[in-house]
Design an enzyme around this catalytic site. Structure first.
Site, PDB file in Angstrom:
ATOM      1  N   SER A 185       0.682  -1.397  -0.455  1.00 53.21           N
ATOM      2  CA  SER A 185      -0.048   0.342   0.102  1.00 53.21           C
ATOM      3  C   SER A 185       0.900   1.386   0.154  1.00 53.21           C
ATOM      4  CB  SER A 185      -0.422   0.198   0.778  1.00 53.21           C
ATOM      5  OG  SER A 185       0.266   0.210   2.472  1.00 53.21           O
TER       6      SER A 185
ATOM      7  N   ASN B  25       2.018   3.242   8.388  1.00 59.57           N
ATOM      8  CA  ASN B  25       1.123   4.551   7.664  1.00 59.57           C
ATOM      9  C   ASN B  25       0.356   4.329   6.364  1.00 59.57           C
ATOM     10  OD1 ASN B  25       2.086   6.711   9.828  1.00 59.57           O
ATOM     11  ND2 ASN B  25       3.842   5.672   9.876  1.00 59.57           N
ATOM     12  N   GLU B  26      -0.882   4.175   6.775  1.00 63.38           N
ATOM     13  CA  GLU B  26      -1.708   3.617   5.642  1.00 63.38           C
ATOM     14  C   GLU B  26      -1.542   5.296   4.264  1.00 63.38           C
ATOM     15  OE1 GLU B  26      -1.223   1.075   4.374  1.00 63.38           O
ATOM     16  OE2 GLU B  26      -2.044  -0.297   6.437  1.00 63.38           O
ATOM     17  N   PRO B  27      -2.553   4.437   3.398  1.00 64.15           N
ATOM     18  CA  PRO B  27      -2.826   5.821   2.552  1.00 64.15           C
ATOM     19  C   PRO B  27      -3.873   6.720   3.448  1.00 64.15           C
ATOM     20  CG  PRO B  27      -3.116   3.797   1.315  1.00 64.15           C
ATOM     21  CD  PRO B  27      -2.278   3.322   2.897  1.00 64.15           C
TER      22      PRO B  27
ATOM     23  N   THR C 254      -3.186  -4.298   3.207  1.00 60.59           N
ATOM     24  CA  THR C 254      -1.993  -4.899   3.850  1.00 60.59           C
ATOM     25  C   THR C 254      -2.454  -5.603   4.515  1.00 60.59           C
ATOM     26  OG1 THR C 254      -1.337  -2.148   4.923  1.00 60.59           O
ATOM     27  CG2 THR C 254      -1.259  -3.878   6.222  1.00 60.59           C
TER      28      THR C 254
END
Ligand code: F6R
Length: 558
Positions: A163, A169-171, A188
């Site tokens: 991702s 720390n995702e989108p 993820t």
């Protein structure tokens, strides 16, 4: 812990970095990367402990850093590095996740590094996935304070998720984000599904250092290996900085480097299409790559590529070598054609051993050749490195069985026999995922008297595209044995004893070797015995059980 042999340093792969917004170092493979990063970490530890009495490392989990940790352990055992003045802060932890759980990142760190080096326990920090929800904000603030009190991070190791996450720390994560509780992205959770025996079992949340916390580290190493990372690595390195891909924020850091193996770097312009950046030496292999690429870009067959196609795609220098496209097109076409071997050029009535890391690799990668070898009446043995049983979830088996059930009449399969398939899975109580919640279908009544047989009518030859009839296991499945589901209704029994790679490089592998510690035979659900459609009289290929340390009973499949 496996002993890792010493690795000699290799020269990074060079090329024009015109399109790269993040400095990159590309090496041939994962082991080169591990040696390079271990070198750098040891250097930082020596330097920081000598100058300020301690060194603060930011650490990552997952499959990518495993080789680095093994190298560090080897160097520690060889007396090359002392961890007594090292302080570590891990990036993240699933939530909720008891620290002692085999899925926890705390446990991963203990097993893969902390237990093998002289790092004092009080100096190793991992966010606590067992923190009560109402205390999380407080615990996150305390984590930030502990990093600051330690003097900040000297060297931060980062993996990259598909991702584009760093830490978790995702989108959507901002450049200013700090340590906090986050919701995991679907990509993820899907990547981690194999480690949790199904996506449904992957935690939905995690505690992660923020992007701002990471960017405060004095040096950052983003590591990526494997072709599954190639697309996101290109986005992180060559794309515009954006909230959509947290790794792009590294582009603004003065001392961040992407360390990549060749597979993960494969989509970078300098690796994939170097001719668009600089003049290249046109070897036959590079010419072939360029023409295959050009034919994809132009949407034309190789023999139809024109001078204009060459010119519009930065390939005029290649065209200039022969003045016209015809000779180059022809040369590449012939090279490609020569790779296709007809039966006449293959061995006949011989013994053939095929190594296939995973069941399927053989038929997917060389199904055509296998068929020709079989037609040439060779005795073929396929050696599988792993049973592959944990790669197939019950729900996938069910999906195929349901398809077969619906398509039974068209396929010429007895619908009643197909309908018994799902019952076989529930008979074992969803054995693949012992702890997972069980759905309604899992609770269907068990079949009596052992696995039922699929009865295929012989009227119409049936073939699974993935398991053509020429590849066949010896012995058929025995109760509790690995067997592939029968896609499209044709089961090819595989009495294969499995071996699971202890250094899983699967994306998102949370605990290395976890799968390996479980006996595959305890995990799989039995699949109905299938049918072998091998013509009478043909010499039958065999499947060789290639399990490391296999018991004699495992070898009955040979
Ligand atoms: C793990 C972490 C994640 C992983 C990333 C890549 O602590 O922070 O960002 O680094 O998901 O995982 P692997 O290395 O398993 O591909």
């Amino acid at each position: 812990m496996k002993q890792v042999p010493e690795r000699l340093a290799v020269a990074p792969i060079e090329g024009s970095r015109l399109r790269e917004r993040l400095r990159t170092v590309v090496v041939p493979d994962h082991d080169d990367l591990a040696a390079l990063l271990a070198d750098r970490i040891v250097e930082v530890i020596h330097h920081e402990t000598a100058t300020k009495g301690r060194c603060v490392l930011g650490l990552a989990t997952g499959s990518t850093p495993l080789g680095i940790y093994q190298e560090l352990i080897r160097r520690h055992r060889a007396g090359e590095v002392d961890f007594s003045h090292v302080v570590t802060f891990n990036l993240d932890e699933y939530y909720p996740m008891p620290p002692a759980s085999p899925h926890s990142y705390r446990r991963y760190m203990q097993e893969n590094l902390f237990d093998h080096v002289n790092l004092p326990a009080a100096q190793a920090h991992v966010p606590d996935g067992g923190t009560p929800r109402e205390q999380i904000a407080q615990a996150c603030a305390a984590y930030e304070r502990a990093i600051a009190d330690a003097g900040g991070i000297d060297f931060q190791l980062l993996g990259i998720g598909q991702s584009g996450h760093i830490g978790f720390n995702e989108p959507g994560s901002t450049r200013e984000s700090r340590t906090r509780l986050v919701t995991l992205d679907t990509i993820t959770r899907r990547a981690a599904a194999a480690d949790f025996f199904g996506e449904d079992n992957v935690p939905r949340e995690a505690i992660t250092m923020g992007v701002a916390t990471i960017l405060e580290a004095r040096e950052i190493a983003l590591i990526a290996t494997g072709e599954h990372k190639a697309a996101i690595v290109r986005r992180a390195v060559e794309g515009e900085p954006s909230h959509d891909v947290a790794a792009t924020f590294l582009q603004g850091h003065p001392n961040a480097t992407g360390y990549l193996d060749l597979a993960a770097a494969a989509e970078l312009t300098r690796i994939k299409t170097p001719w668009v950046l600089e003049s290249v030496t046109w070897t036959p292999a590079l010419t072939e790559r360029a023409l295959v690429w050009l034919s994809e870009q132009a949407g034309k067959a190789i023999l139809k590529l024109t001078a204009q196609d060459y010119a519009e795609h930065h390939l005029s220098p290649l065209l200039a070598r022969s003045g016209a496209p015809g000779p180059i097109n022809g040369e590449v076409f012939n090279r490609l054609r020569d790779k296709i071997r007809g039966r006449a050029r293959l061995p006949t009535r011989n013994r053939i051993l095929v190594f296939s890391p995973h069941p399927d690799d053989d038929v997917i990668s060389m199904g055509g050749i296998l068929r020709k070898l079989w037609e040439n009446e060779n005795a073929i043995t396929v050696a599988y490195m792993t049973s592959g049983n944990i790669a197939v979830f019950d729900h996938d088996v069910r999906r195929h069985l349901e398809f077969t059930e619906r398509a039974a009449t068209t396929l010429g399969v007895d619908p009643a026999a197909v309908r018994r398939g799902p019952a076989v899975l529930s008979h074992r109580g969803g054995a693949q995922a012992p702890h997972r919640r069980r759905g309604r279908r899992d609770r269907r009544p068990a079949a009596r008297g052992g696995p039922p047989r699929l009865r295929l009518r012989r009227r119409r030859p049936l073939r699974s595209p993935r398991h053509p009839p020429h590849v066949q296991a010896g012995g058929g499945p025995r109760p509790g044995r690995a067997a592939r589901p029968p896609p499209g209704g044709v089961a090819v029994p595989r009495g294969v004893a499995g071996m699971v790679d202890h250094r899983s490089r699967r994306a998102g592998a949370a605990v290395a070797g976890r799968a390996a510690r479980q006996d595959p035979r305890d995990l799989q659900a039995p699949v109905p015995e299938g049918h072998r459609a091998v013509p009478r009289g043909a010499r039958r290929p065999r499947v060789l059980a290639a399990r490391r340390g296999a018991q004699p009973r495992d070898r009955r499949a040979c």
